[in-house]
Motif scaffolding. Structure first.
Motif, short mmCIF file in Angstrom:
data_model
loop_
_atom_site.label_atom_id
_atom_site.label_comp_id
_atom_site.label_asym_id
_atom_site.label_seq_id
_atom_site.Cartn_x
_atom_site.Cartn_y
_atom_site.Cartn_z
N GLY A 162 -45.38 1.88 -12.05
CA GLY A 162 -44.18 2.10 -12.32
C GLY A 162 -43.71 1.64 -12.19
N THR A 164 -41.01 -0.45 -13.49
CA THR A 164 -39.29 -0.01 -14.22
C THR A 164 -39.20 1.57 -14.28
OG1 THR A 164 -41.22 1.09 -16.13
CG2 THR A 164 -40.15 -1.06 -16.49
N GLY A 165 -39.52 2.46 -12.75
CA GLY A 165 -38.95 3.60 -12.04
C GLY A 165 -37.78 2.89 -11.63
N ASP A 166 -37.71 3.98 -10.85
CA ASP A 166 -36.33 4.49 -9.45
C ASP A 166 -37.27 3.73 -8.65
OD1 ASP A 166 -33.56 4.22 -8.97
OD2 ASP A 166 -33.46 6.76 -8.21
N ILE A 167 -37.82 3.97 -8.38
CA ILE A 167 -38.83 3.41 -6.97
C ILE A 167 -39.25 1.79 -7.05
CG2 ILE A 167 -40.11 4.00 -4.96
CD1 ILE A 167 -39.61 6.83 -5.65
N ARG A 189 -45.70 1.69 -19.29
CA ARG A 189 -45.62 1.88 -20.62
C ARG A 189 -44.62 1.86 -21.54
NH1 ARG A 189 -46.89 7.84 -20.38
NH2 ARG A 189 -44.73 6.84 -18.94
N ASN A 190 -43.39 1.37 -20.85
CA ASN A 190 -42.31 1.30 -22.10
C ASN A 190 -42.23 -0.14 -22.10
OD1 ASN A 190 -39.34 0.72 -22.97
ND2 ASN A 190 -39.48 2.57 -23.36
N VAL A 222 -46.51 3.53 -7.85
CA VAL A 222 -45.18 4.71 -7.92
C VAL A 222 -44.47 5.66 -9.70
CG1 VAL A 222 -44.37 3.99 -6.12
CG2 VAL A 222 -43.69 2.38 -8.30
N ALA A 223 -46.21 5.52 -9.79
CA ALA A 223 -45.68 5.80 -11.68
C ALA A 223 -45.59 7.47 -11.42
CB ALA A 223 -47.03 5.54 -12.45
N SER A 224 -44.71 7.92 -12.58
CA SER A 224 -44.73 9.69 -12.22
C SER A 224 -45.16 10.56 -13.08
CB SER A 224 -43.48 9.82 -12.89
OG SER A 224 -43.46 8.87 -14.09
N TYR A 247 -46.56 11.87 -6.10
CA TYR A 247 -46.48 12.66 -5.53
C TYR A 247 -46.35 13.78 -7.10
CZ TYR A 247 -46.18 17.35 -3.23
OH TYR A 247 -45.87 18.26 -3.35
N GLY A 266 -44.94 5.51 0.97
CA GLY A 266 -43.80 6.25 0.70
C GLY A 266 -43.98 7.50 1.83
N PHE A 292 -42.45 13.66 3.15
CA PHE A 292 -42.16 12.15 2.73
C PHE A 292 -40.68 11.69 2.65
CE2 PHE A 292 -44.36 16.08 0.87
CZ PHE A 292 -45.27 15.11 -0.10
N ALA A 293 -40.81 10.25 2.27
CA ALA A 293 -39.36 9.49 2.67
C ALA A 293 -38.35 9.85 1.92
CB ALA A 293 -40.12 8.11 2.77
N CYS A 294 -37.95 10.93 1.07
CA CYS A 294 -37.80 11.13 0.11
C CYS A 294 -36.86 12.23 0.93
CB CYS A 294 -37.78 11.49 -1.10
SG CYS A 294 -38.66 12.95 -1.13
N ARG A 314 -30.33 6.31 -12.37
CA ARG A 314 -31.96 5.43 -12.26
C ARG A 314 -31.22 3.86 -11.90
NH1 ARG A 314 -34.21 8.65 -10.44
NH2 ARG A 314 -35.75 9.40 -11.41
#
Ligand code: NDP
Length: 340
Positions: A162, A164-167, A189-190, A222-224, A247, A266, A292-294, A314
């Motif tokens: 994950g 390339t994600g925000d986290i 994946r991308n 940290v993948a969605s 999550y 997290g 959760f840390a968020c 993002r």
């Protein structure tokens, strides 16, 4: 007053906790019913900082479920998030964290273009994704848990699933700038986004999951993923530290294998008890202190009176902002979860 917008991890989870959430009539209902259920404020509580002040918060259950994404109920998913945000704003919450998939749906479906929800014009500076604090906490977990396990970071290969994600991208920036690590494996994946991240970092090897996992001393997930994946522990390095920050969780099963150590990623622990019931519902080991840390980011923004969307958009999280929220986190009595 601060707020937390959250959701449950699956339809099964939702049915099993419907009563505790305050709607027993939902316990036997299927996905269609949850698609039409409105958001609810189901918990009110107080949090005290170790520096003294006490603040008040509310938990908004959006009634979103990950199955809505898996079953192409996208309109329902979008409606859940926008309605929950409108409810939080109408309730007078100054700063509200968008937990779990809430911020992912917000970004993925460009909801910033949809700021009118019936008679409420959403004010986006009342919301934060909480991702800066989440990324900070995960990085501190990497540093501290690896030291506990005797993994030398300067010799370690870290796989970020994950990336390339925000986290994930924020974690990569921290690992690149703040810690000396031997190798970074970038998984998503991308390919275009992976190449852009690799160019930004000036390092990192792009890899498929199956190829990367056996090479990693540390795996940061940290993948969605709406549903966790199964991995074969036998193929992993020993020792191996896995930090599962997803999550719902990115790992499909509980791993019990010698020298494979899985840490809930997290997650922070507060130094003082909190009078809420919601963390019991999401199965925290110490529900009166862990979260959760968020969510903790919204609490920190309220303590500091930083009523602004501290984490927004993002892949914009900088190491400086992670340090800033990290300083507030320590100051008010939060610490990263380190118990396996
Ligand atoms: P983003 O949507 O920004 O990023 C998700 C990343 O996962 C992307 O790199 C995406 O790349 C990758 N990804 C998605 N599916 C797969 C797959 N099947 N295989 C490999 N990579 C995949 O999400 P966030 O960074 O905002 O959130 C990440 C996770 O953290 C989520 O599970 C979220 O719920 C959780 N979270 C936890 C918090 C906490 O407090 N503990 C707070 C906020 C979020 P690509 O699409 O190219 O594969």
């Amino acid at each position: 007053m601060f707020g937390l917008i959250g959701h449950l991890t699956s339809l099964e989870h939702a049915q099993s906790v419907a009563e505790a959430l305050g709607y027993p009539e939902y316990a036997n209902e299927g996905l269609d019913f949850w698609c039409s259920a409105p958001p609810q404020i189901v918990d009110s509580f107080h949090v005290t900082s170790v520096t003294g002040p006490t603040i008040e918060g509310k938990y908004v259950e959006s009634c979103f479920l990950p199955e809505m994404l898996m079953n192409r109920r996208i309109k329902a998913a979008i409606r859940k998030i926008l309605n929950a945000m409108a409810l939080a704003q109408k309730a007078g919450l100054n700063i509200t964290a968008l937990g779990g998939f809430s911020s992912i749906i917000f970004e993925e479906f460009n909801l910033k273009d949809n700021n009118q929800v019936r008679n409420v014009s959403l004010e986006f500076d009342r919301f934060t994704t909480g991702n800066t604090h989440t990324a900070y906490v995960i990085c501190r977990q990497v540093e501290q848990a690896s030291a506990q396990l005797g993994i030398d970071l300067s010799q370690a290969t870290i796989a970020v699933c994950g990336a390339t994600g925000d986290i994930g991208s924020a974690v990569c920036r921290w690992l690149d700038q703040k810690i000396e690590v031997k190798d970074l494996l970038l998984i998503a994946r991308n390919q275009e986004r992976l190449q852009a991240l690799q160019a930004e970092l000036g390092r990192g090897k792009i890899m498929e999951l199956e190829e990367a996992l056996p090479q990693a001393d540390i795996i940061v997930w940290v993948a969605s993923m709406p549903k966790g994946v199964e991995i074969n522990s036998q193929t992993l390095k020993k020792p191996c530290l896995i930090i599962d920050g997803g999550y719902p969780k990115n790992l499909g099963t509980k791993i019990q294998y010698p020298d494979v150590h899985v840490l809930k990623g997290g997650i922070v622990e507060h130094s003082l008890d909190i009078d809420w019931k919601i963390m019991q519902i999401v199965s925290m080991d110490v529900p009166s202190r862990q979260m959760f840390a968020c969510f903790a980011e919204a609490i920190l923004l309220e303590f500091e009176q930083w009523h602004t969307n501290f984490s927004w958009g993002r892949n914009l999280i900088t190491v400086n902002k992670m340090e800033q929220i990290g300083t507030a986190s320590v100051k008010h009595g939060f610490s990263p979860l380190l118990s396996f």
